[in-house]
Structures are given as structure tokens and as C-alpha cells.
Design a protein around this motif. Structure first.
Motif, PDB file in Angstrom:
ATOM      1  N   ALA A   1       0.827  -1.210   0.000  1.00 32.34           N
ATOM      2  CA  ALA A   1       0.000   0.000   0.000  1.00 32.34           C
ATOM      3  C   ALA A   1       0.858   1.256   0.000  1.00 32.34           C
ATOM      4  CB  ALA A   1      -0.928  -0.006   1.225  1.00 32.34           C
ATOM      5  N   GLN A   2       2.047   1.181   0.619  1.00 33.37           N
ATOM      6  CA  GLN A   2       2.958   2.320   0.674  1.00 33.37           C
ATOM      7  C   GLN A   2       3.936   2.342  -0.503  1.00 33.37           C
ATOM      8  OE1 GLN A   2       4.927   2.372   4.553  1.00 33.37           O
ATOM      9  NE2 GLN A   2       3.113   1.504   5.495  1.00 33.37           N
ATOM     10  N   GLU A   3       3.758   1.404  -1.443  1.00 29.69           N
ATOM     11  CA  GLU A   3       4.635   1.265  -2.615  1.00 29.69           C
ATOM     12  C   GLU A   3       6.092   1.027  -2.201  1.00 29.69           C
ATOM     13  OE1 GLU A   3       4.006   4.641  -5.116  1.00 29.69           O
ATOM     14  OE2 GLU A   3       2.007   3.969  -5.731  1.00 29.69           O
ATOM     15  N   ARG A   4       6.267   0.278  -1.105  1.00 26.61           N
ATOM     16  CA  ARG A   4       7.607  -0.059  -0.614  1.00 26.61           C
ATOM     17  C   ARG A   4       7.999  -1.489  -0.962  1.00 26.61           C
ATOM     18  NH1 ARG A   4       7.484   0.765   5.621  1.00 26.61           N
ATOM     19  NH2 ARG A   4       9.569  -0.147   5.377  1.00 26.61           N
ATOM     20  N   LEU A   5       7.029  -2.311  -1.368  1.00 21.50           N
ATOM     21  CA  LEU A   5       7.311  -3.722  -1.646  1.00 21.50           C
ATOM     22  C   LEU A   5       7.917  -3.856  -3.030  1.00 21.50           C
ATOM     23  CD1 LEU A   5       6.844  -6.536  -0.289  1.00 21.50           C
ATOM     24  CD2 LEU A   5       4.858  -6.753  -1.798  1.00 21.50           C
ATOM     25  N   ARG A   6       9.090  -4.439  -3.097  1.00 24.48           N
ATOM     26  CA  ARG A   6       9.805  -4.557  -4.366  1.00 24.48           C
ATOM     27  C   ARG A   6       9.680  -5.972  -4.938  1.00 24.48           C
ATOM     28  NH1 ARG A   6      14.014  -2.023  -1.500  1.00 24.48           N
ATOM     29  NH2 ARG A   6      15.326  -3.875  -1.731  1.00 24.48           N
TER      30      ARG A   6
ATOM     31  N   ASP B   1      15.517  -4.263   3.351  1.00 28.22           N
ATOM     32  CA  ASP B   1      15.644  -2.827   3.582  1.00 28.22           C
ATOM     33  C   ASP B   1      16.394  -2.554   4.881  1.00 28.22           C
ATOM     34  OD1 ASP B   1      14.128  -2.624   1.333  1.00 28.22           O
ATOM     35  OD2 ASP B   1      12.410  -1.653   2.284  1.00 28.22           O
ATOM     36  N   PHE B   2      16.377  -3.543   5.793  1.00 27.80           N
ATOM     37  CA  PHE B   2      16.948  -3.334   7.122  1.00 27.80           C
ATOM     38  C   PHE B   2      18.099  -4.271   7.468  1.00 27.80           C
ATOM     39  CE2 PHE B   2      12.292  -2.416   7.508  1.00 27.80           C
ATOM     40  CZ  PHE B   2      12.416  -1.032   7.490  1.00 27.80           C
ATOM     41  N   GLY B   3      18.272  -5.356   6.750  1.00 30.67           N
ATOM     42  CA  GLY B   3      19.330  -6.292   7.098  1.00 30.67           C
ATOM     43  C   GLY B   3      19.443  -7.417   6.095  1.00 30.67           C
ATOM     44  N   THR B   4      20.380  -8.300   6.343  1.00 28.50           N
ATOM     45  CA  THR B   4      20.674  -9.366   5.387  1.00 28.50           C
ATOM     46  C   THR B   4      20.170 -10.729   5.822  1.00 28.50           C
ATOM     47  OG1 THR B   4      22.823  -9.698   6.448  1.00 28.50           O
ATOM     48  CG2 THR B   4      22.748  -8.193   4.550  1.00 28.50           C
ATOM     49  N   THR B   5      19.674 -10.838   7.045  1.00 24.19           N
ATOM     50  CA  THR B   5      19.211 -12.119   7.547  1.00 24.19           C
ATOM     51  C   THR B   5      17.962 -11.910   8.388  1.00 24.19           C
ATOM     52  OG1 THR B   5      19.963 -14.151   8.665  1.00 24.19           O
ATOM     53  CG2 THR B   5      20.600 -12.060   9.681  1.00 24.19           C
ATOM     54  N   GLY B   6      17.348 -12.996   8.842  1.00 23.75           N
ATOM     55  CA  GLY B   6      16.133 -12.890   9.613  1.00 23.75           C
ATOM     56  C   GLY B   6      16.317 -12.064  10.874  1.00 23.75           C
ATOM     57  N   ASP B   7      15.325 -11.235  11.198  1.00 19.47           N
ATOM     58  CA  ASP B   7      15.413 -10.375  12.378  1.00 19.47           C
ATOM     59  C   ASP B   7      14.040 -10.296  13.037  1.00 19.47           C
ATOM     60  OD1 ASP B   7      15.621  -8.204  14.215  1.00 19.47           O
ATOM     61  OD2 ASP B   7      17.345  -7.440  13.098  1.00 19.47           O
ATOM     62  N   GLY B   8      13.870 -11.030  14.155  1.00 20.71           N
ATOM     63  CA  GLY B   8      12.587 -11.075  14.826  1.00 20.71           C
ATOM     64  C   GLY B   8      12.161  -9.746  15.406  1.00 20.71           C
ATOM     65  N   LEU B   9      13.090  -9.005  15.980  1.00 19.50           N
ATOM     66  CA  LEU B   9      12.752  -7.735  16.615  1.00 19.50           C
ATOM     67  C   LEU B   9      12.318  -6.693  15.589  1.00 19.50           C
ATOM     68  CD1 LEU B   9      12.559  -5.864  19.046  1.00 19.50           C
ATOM     69  CD2 LEU B   9      15.029  -5.457  18.844  1.00 19.50           C
TER      70      LEU B   9
ATOM     71  N   ASN C   1      12.240  -7.624  -1.529  1.00 20.84           N
ATOM     72  CA  ASN C   1      12.733  -7.120  -0.242  1.00 20.84           C
ATOM     73  C   ASN C   1      11.981  -7.675   0.961  1.00 20.84           C
ATOM     74  OD1 ASN C   1      10.383  -5.669  -0.776  1.00 20.84           O
ATOM     75  ND2 ASN C   1      11.184  -3.733   0.016  1.00 20.84           N
ATOM     76  N   LEU C   2      11.105  -8.683   0.734  1.00 19.68           N
ATOM     77  CA  LEU C   2      10.386  -9.303   1.850  1.00 19.68           C
ATOM     78  C   LEU C   2      10.252 -10.794   1.607  1.00 19.68           C
ATOM     79  CD1 LEU C   2       8.738  -9.066   4.481  1.00 19.68           C
ATOM     80  CD2 LEU C   2       6.709  -8.685   3.068  1.00 19.68           C
ATOM     81  N   GLY C   3      10.610 -11.550   2.629  1.00 21.70           N
ATOM     82  CA  GLY C   3      10.463 -13.000   2.569  1.00 21.70           C
ATOM     83  C   GLY C   3      10.500 -13.567   3.971  1.00 21.70           C
ATOM     84  N   GLY C   4      10.116 -14.820   4.102  1.00 23.94           N
ATOM     85  CA  GLY C   4      10.145 -15.409   5.433  1.00 23.94           C
ATOM     86  C   GLY C   4       9.607 -16.813   5.464  1.00 23.94           C
ATOM     87  N   GLU C   5       9.479 -17.324   6.677  1.00 23.55           N
ATOM     88  CA  GLU C   5       9.009 -18.683   6.906  1.00 23.55           C
ATOM     89  C   GLU C   5       7.824 -18.681   7.854  1.00 23.55           C
ATOM     90  OE1 GLU C   5      12.151 -21.999   6.809  1.00 23.55           O
ATOM     91  OE2 GLU C   5      13.066 -20.446   8.044  1.00 23.55           O
ATOM     92  N   GLN C   6       6.998 -19.701   7.735  1.00 22.19           N
ATOM     93  CA  GLN C   6       5.865 -19.869   8.625  1.00 22.19           C
ATOM     94  C   GLN C   6       6.328 -19.946  10.081  1.00 22.19           C
ATOM     95  OE1 GLN C   6       3.665 -23.754   8.805  1.00 22.19           O
ATOM     96  NE2 GLN C   6       2.049 -22.575   7.795  1.00 22.19           N
TER      97      GLN C   6
END
Length: 454
Positions: free
Chosen positions: A277-282, A340-348, A327-332
Motif C-alpha cells: 500500500a505504501q509502494e515499498r514492496l519490491r 531494507d533493514f538487514g541481510t538475515t532474519g530479524d525477529g525484533l 525485499n520481503l520474505g520469510g518462513e511460517q
């Protein structure tokens, strides 16, 4: 030409029981020497960043790795207990040649692991891991430098502060967490100091849980794999949201104000919808694994977005994201990768993206975080011995018949575990009865060919 198989490295570094090979001091020493030789190239002063979680065995593995690196002429920067994403970030920001995280993630304290990051903050490639393994199996005396060229070790006292500021920068300017009560469960792990600090400095009333590590209690009835107690505390304290991290804080599970669990698929849907919605998803797509629910796929499709699936493991998710410019991915299970913020998974940082939406929409988490209706899904593990029963023609025919029967109403996923002699049988469909029937029939067919009793 295919890359030789890795023996020590799995999908997420090296892992095993502490003080037994390969998680013993002798192997850690050789790993430091082999990785040191691999990355000690060029004329500059070489540097490696080493972090860890709160397991007792970290005190054994950290000095062994340090000795290995110093012996190859690399300087070592010790940062102590910090989340895995913080080590990836510091490796890049300190212009280090290598980053090391000592952690077995969500496993109990008896286990430990070692993850390696390159100078770009990315997990090493298969080829790099094979090169290190090959060196470890040979004569490492050539990797050792003369006494005058030995590396030095130092401790970086402000490392937590650097990560805290980076995490806060991911939260949208102009927003605040004031008037929100947040319970954060740090699993007695690597984020036990930094996660409550970040939330408090952004304005929240913080109720910390799992912040008293003793070397043995990491992930013990707490954290993302055991959110039951967190759900109770959220209800007792009338909190707005519960955040559950794992031992190294690279995965996340949420609990809404009613105590209901919010898994990684719902978190992906929420962030994807907000960013779109913010046109940030690449990239026009979200990357997830084969385990993600079809409900997520349908939710994204309704918004003109695709869901691209990879094998299980956030490493494969990250690789596909880089290939396609997403720029967005993840696991169940809760790994969230946001490039946009880092190179690996970041829970916080993933939790902060969810909190931003909560603040912006001004609605409770039970409404904001339920973006789609998940299809009934069931997973059964079948143990076997000898050859994989998946090679049996009768099993293959049974699987094909059920795939045809489900058609577009659902799907079947049968895969062998990469770490133990187990076949994972998963099905999902619109009707729960159909899911149960499919899983039970296929599991029984596999048990018969595996000759392992139920």
C-alpha cells in the motif's frame, strides 16, 4: 560441475550437541583456522566479529574459535550475547572479513551451533562452506602465521548500542509506541537486553519475560517455540501485543491481546500488505518456503502479488530474494527477512513493522494481524531406516493419486528431513476431514514401505 556435498555444514551452519564433535573445542579451533585461511587474503589487516547467545557452551566455543582465527593472523572482535542479525549488521558496518554467531537458535541449551557470515553480511555459499570443510580435513599448519603476525582480540563494549539504534531506525519516524503495553519474551537468549530496551526507548510500557539467562534455561518453556506462557501473561497484564523471539532472535511469533498465536505467514501477509500500500514492496512478490499456507498465497494473489516458494530454510529464502530483487520474505516458523533493514532474519525488526501498522490503524492486534483465513494444514513425521521409502514406486503412485484428487482445492508436500531419517508428510485443503484422511493414508503407505512400526 556440481558442488561437493557438505558434511559439517547444514542449511544453517554447523550444529550439534555441545562438547561432542562437531560442537567441541577441537573442531571449533580447526574451523577458526580453516575459515581464517579462507578469508585472510589481501594485504589489509583482517578482522572477524564473534557473537553468541547465552548457552553455557558458548564460553567453550568462543575462545576456541578466537584462538583459531588469531593463529591465522586475523584480529578478533568479541561482542558477547547479541542477536544473529546484529552480528550480520556489525560484520558489514565494521568492514570485517567474516562474522561468526555461536548459537543453536531455538534448540535447548545442550545443543550449540556456529553460523558464518561473509563481509557482505550474508551467510556463506555452499562453495565457501565446502572449501572450509576441505581445509579442516587436511593439514592446517600452512594456515598458521609467524609469531609477529598473530592477530589480536578485543571486546567491543558498544556493540549492543549499535544494534539498538539500527533497530529503532527501522521504526517509522513520527510514530511512537506510547500507550501500548507490550510483553516481550526473549527466551533467556541473545536479545534479553536489547529487545526490551528498543521497545522501551520507542515509548512502550514493556513487560519483559525470559530475560534472566543462566546458561541452561535458553528456550526452556519460553520463546517462539513455546508461546503458551506468553499468551497467559498477555491476558493477565491486558497487554496489546506479545512478542516471542527465539534463542538468537532471528525468528518471531506474536500473540494478540486475546492470547491467540500469530504465526509467520500472518506476519508476512501483514507486512506485505502494508508495504504494498505504501509502494515499498519490491519485486511484486513475497518469497516463502513450501510450508507456507495456501491462505497466504490467495491473500497475496488478491492484491496482485505473487508468492514464490523455496525449500525449507531462511537461507534459501534469502537467496531467492536476491535473485529476484524482492525485499520481503520469510518462513511460517517466524523467520522474517527484510532486506531494507538487514541481510538475515530479524525477529525484533519484524515485530516493529507489525507494531507500526498497529499504531497507524489504531485497532487491536486480533483484528490487524488476521489478514487471511488459513486453510487446515497437518504435518506428520514418519521415521524410517535404510533407503528412503519415497523411492518406492507404490509410494510414488499413492502420492500422485492424492495430488490429483486434491487438485486446486489443496496440496500435498512430502519431503525427507535434511537432519534425521524422517519423512515429513504434510497436506492442506479446504476441508479438515480431507486433510486428515490424506495425511493418514500417505503416512501409512510410507510406514509400510519403511518397515518401521507406527
Amino acid at each position: 560441475m556440481t558442488t561437493p556435498a557438505r558434511r559439517l555444514f547444514g542449511t544453517d551452519g554447523i550444529r550439534g550437541t555441545a562438547n561432542k564433535a562437531p560442537m567441541d573445542a577441537a573442531t571449533a579451533l580447526r574451523l577458526g583456522q580453516a575459515a581464517g585461511r579462507t578469508f585472510n587474503r589481501g594485504t589489509h589487516r583482517h578482522r572477524v566479529v564473534i557473537g553468541k547467545d547465552t548457552r553455557l557452551s558458548g564460553y567453550m566455543l568462543e575462545p576456541a574459535l578466537t584462538a583459531g582465527f588469531i593463529g591465522t593472523g586475523m584480529d578478533v572482535v568479541l561482542v558477547g550475547p547479541l542477536p544473529t542479525p546484529a552480528i550480520a549488521m556489525l560484520t558489514r558496518s565494521l568492514r570485517a572479513d567474516l562474522g561468526v554467531m555461536i548459537s543453536a537458535s531455538h534448540n535447548p541449551y545442550e545443543d550449540n551451533g556456529i553460523k558464518l557470515f561473509g563481509p557482505d553480511g550474508l551467510k556463506l555459499s555452499d562453495a565457501q562452506e565446502v572449501e572450509i570443510e576441505t581445509l579442516m580435513a587436511g593439514d592446517l599448519t600452512q594456515a598458521l602465521v609467524a609469531p609477529a603476525r598473530l592477530g589480536r582480540a578485543s571486546r567491543m563494549e558498544d556493540a549492543p548500542g549499535r544494534y539498538i539504534e539500527a533497530a529503532k531506525q527501522s521504526f517509522p519516524r513520527g510514530l511512537t509506541l506510547e500507550r501500548l503495553r507490550i510483553v516481550v519474551d526473549c527466551a533467556h537468549g541473545a536479545a534479553y537486553k536489547v529487545a526490551p530496551t528498543v521497545l522501551w526507548e520507542l515509548g512502550a510500557e514493556v513487560v519483559p519475560v525470559g530475560v534472566s539467562p543462566d546458561g541452561f534455561n535458553i528456550n526452556d518453556g519460553v520463546g517462539s517455540t513455546a508461546p503458551g506462557r506468553l499468551a497467559e501473561i498477555v491476558r493477565e497484564r491486558r497487554a496489546d501485543l506479545g512478542i516471542a523471539l527465539d534463542g538468537d532472535a532471528d525468528r518471531l511469533v506474536l500473540v494478540d491481546e486475546k492470547g491467540a498465536i500469530i504465526d509467520g505467514d500472518q506476519i508476512l501477509a501483514l507486512i506485505a500488505g502494508s508495504w504494498h500500500a505504501q509502494e515499498r514492496l519490491r519485486g511484486g512478490n513475497v518469497v516463502a518456503t513450501v510450508m507456507s499456507n495456501m491462505g497466504l498465497e490467495r491473500y497475496l494473489r488478491e492484491r496482485g502479488l505473487g508468492l514464490l516458494r523455496t525449500p525449507v530454510g531462511d537461507r534459501y529464502v534469502g537467496e531467492r530474494m536476491r535473485e529476484l530483487g524482492c525485499n520481503l520474505g520469510g518462513e511460517q516458523s517466524g523467520h522474517m527477512i527484510m532486506t531494507d533493514f538487514g541481510t538475515t532474519g530479524d525477529g525484533l525488526i519484524a515485530a516493529l513493522q507489525v507494531l507500526a501498522v498497529l499504531v497507524e490503524e489504531g485497532r487491536p492486534a486480533s483484528e490487524v494481524c488476521r489478514r487471511f483465513r488459513p486453510l487446515p494444514q497437518r504435518l506428520v513425521n514418519v521415521r524410517y531406516s535404510g533407503a528412503s521409502p519415497l523411492k518406492d514406486p507404490a509410494v510414488q503412485r499413492e502420492i500422485a493419486a492424492h495430488e490429483e484428487r486434491l487438485g486446486e482445492r489443496g496440496r500435498v508436500l512430502i519431503r525427507a528431513s535434511g537432519t534425521e531419517p524422517v519423512i515429513r508428510v504434510m497436506a492442506e485443503a479446504e476441508e479438515e476431514a480431507l486433510v486428515n484422511e490424506t495425511v493418514e493414508t500417505l503416512a501409512e503407505a510410507i510406514r509400510l514401505r519403511a518397515k518401521v512400526p507406527a
